[in-house]
Structures are given as C-alpha cells and as structure tokens.
Design a protein around this motif. Structure first.
Motif, PDB file in Angstrom:
ATOM      1  N   LYS A  44      18.840  16.733  -3.885  1.00 24.44           N
ATOM      2  CA  LYS A  44      19.979  17.805  -4.121  1.00 24.44           C
ATOM      3  C   LYS A  44      20.016  19.145  -3.458  1.00 24.44           C
ATOM      4  CE  LYS A  44      19.071  16.383  -8.474  1.00 24.44           C
ATOM      5  NZ  LYS A  44      19.113  16.301  -9.730  1.00 24.44           N
ATOM      6  N   SER A  45      19.180  19.156  -2.447  1.00 23.89           N
ATOM      7  CA  SER A  45      19.053  20.328  -1.595  1.00 23.89           C
ATOM      8  C   SER A  45      20.222  20.615  -0.468  1.00 23.89           C
ATOM      9  CB  SER A  45      17.788  20.569  -1.035  1.00 23.89           C
ATOM     10  OG  SER A  45      17.723  19.452   0.041  1.00 23.89           O
ATOM     11  N   CYS A  46      21.285  19.996  -0.367  1.00 24.23           N
ATOM     12  CA  CYS A  46      22.327  20.373   0.396  1.00 24.23           C
ATOM     13  C   CYS A  46      21.739  20.056   1.872  1.00 24.23           C
ATOM     14  CB  CYS A  46      22.900  21.546   0.367  1.00 24.23           C
ATOM     15  SG  CYS A  46      24.519  21.655   1.233  1.00 24.23           S
ATOM     16  N   ASP A  71      29.253  22.229   6.754  1.00 23.84           N
ATOM     17  CA  ASP A  71      28.289  21.582   8.038  1.00 23.84           C
ATOM     18  C   ASP A  71      27.740  20.001   7.761  1.00 23.84           C
ATOM     19  OD1 ASP A  71      29.033  23.835   9.511  1.00 23.84           O
ATOM     20  OD2 ASP A  71      27.199  24.710   9.237  1.00 23.84           O
ATOM     21  N   MET A  72      27.459  19.970   6.474  1.00 21.91           N
ATOM     22  CA  MET A  72      26.692  18.763   6.253  1.00 21.91           C
ATOM     23  C   MET A  72      27.737  17.527   5.968  1.00 21.91           C
ATOM     24  SD  MET A  72      23.432  19.029   6.349  1.00 21.91           S
ATOM     25  CE  MET A  72      23.407  17.250   6.053  1.00 21.91           C
ATOM     26  N   SER A  83      36.844  15.571   0.176  1.00 20.03           N
ATOM     27  CA  SER A  83      35.348  15.312   0.300  1.00 20.03           C
ATOM     28  C   SER A  83      34.380  16.226  -0.258  1.00 20.03           C
ATOM     29  CB  SER A  83      34.552  14.758   1.528  1.00 20.03           C
ATOM     30  OG  SER A  83      35.207  13.563   1.992  1.00 20.03           O
ATOM     31  N   ARG A  84      33.520  16.044  -1.192  1.00 17.28           N
ATOM     32  CA  ARG A  84      32.449  17.171  -1.449  1.00 17.28           C
ATOM     33  C   ARG A  84      31.167  16.562  -1.639  1.00 17.28           C
ATOM     34  NH1 ARG A  84      34.004  22.227  -4.059  1.00 17.28           N
ATOM     35  NH2 ARG A  84      31.838  22.403  -3.592  1.00 17.28           N
ATOM     36  N   LEU A  85      29.973  17.546  -1.526  1.00 25.08           N
ATOM     37  CA  LEU A  85      28.647  16.769  -1.864  1.00 25.08           C
ATOM     38  C   LEU A  85      28.509  16.865  -3.299  1.00 25.08           C
ATOM     39  CD1 LEU A  85      26.587  18.178   1.151  1.00 25.08           C
ATOM     40  CD2 LEU A  85      27.440  15.965   0.929  1.00 25.08           C
ATOM     41  N   SER A  86      28.246  15.657  -3.870  1.00 21.97           N
ATOM     42  CA  SER A  86      28.203  16.100  -5.448  1.00 21.97           C
ATOM     43  C   SER A  86      26.913  16.867  -6.124  1.00 21.97           C
ATOM     44  CB  SER A  86      28.024  14.663  -5.994  1.00 21.97           C
ATOM     45  OG  SER A  86      26.871  13.806  -5.608  1.00 21.97           O
TER      46      SER A  86
END
Length: 112
Positions: A44-46, A71-72, A83-86
């Motif tokens: 969970k550190s992106c 960027d990720m 879209s998202r990083l949860s």
C-alpha cells in the motif's frame, strides 16, 4: 456510514459484497478488513498497480489522484477513466460501487 459495494469478482468475491466503511479509510483497507484479499504487492505504498480498481459509482466523492498515483495507474492492466489504486483512494461520506479487474500485472502472487 458510507458503504463500498464491491461488484462480483470470480476469484475474490464471487457474490459481490456490501462493506461498511469509515470516512478516511482506503478502499483497499476496507476490503482487506472484510476478507476480500485484493493484492497489494507494494504493501500500500503506491509503488505498484496490483490493487487497481474501477470506481463505477461515486468517484466524484474521492479526492483526485495525485501525480504519483496517476503515473502508476498508467501501468495498470485494463485502465479506465475511473480507475484508482485502492490503497490511495480514501472513502468520504458517499457510497461507492467498485469493480476489481479480473487481472493485474503482478507476475508473482503469494496466493498461488
């Protein structure tokens, strides 16, 4: 209390789930706390895209993704406009409908 409605995912939650969330919790943390074992290879550190989700409803209630997350996300399999990083998307005061993509770009999974 806001809810996260997780759409059915064959591997992680075949029936779908409705989860209670507290404001400020990330989507990833809420899913993990409720037994939905979404991958999060970077803890969970992106720094990866294994926790990528698509927010089907309620995305306007989330803070905008920062530059690092954007960027990720460019590297995520099945990227969509919502879209998202949860691990980076924190719940506010509105319900969310979330889809977990079928695949990730993680070549090594500890679950297999």
């Amino acid at each position: 209390m806001p809810r996260i409605i997780v759409l059915p995912n064959e591997a992680l939650c075949p029936e779908g789930e409705v989860l209670e969330a507290a404001s400020g919790e990330t989507i990833c943390d809420v899913m993990l706390a409720n037994g939905i074992h979404i991958e999060h290879a970077c803890e969970k550190s992106c720094a990866c895209t294994t926790c990528h989700v698509i927010v089907r409803e309620g995305i306007e209630s989330l803070d905008e993704a920062d530059e690092l997350e954007e960027d990720m996300l460019d590297k995520a399999w099945g990227l969509e406009p919502d879209s998202r990083l949860s691990c980076q998307a924190a719940v506010t005061d509105r319900d969310l409908v979330v889809e977990i993509p079928r695949y990730t770009i993680n070549m090594v999974s500890e679950q297999h």
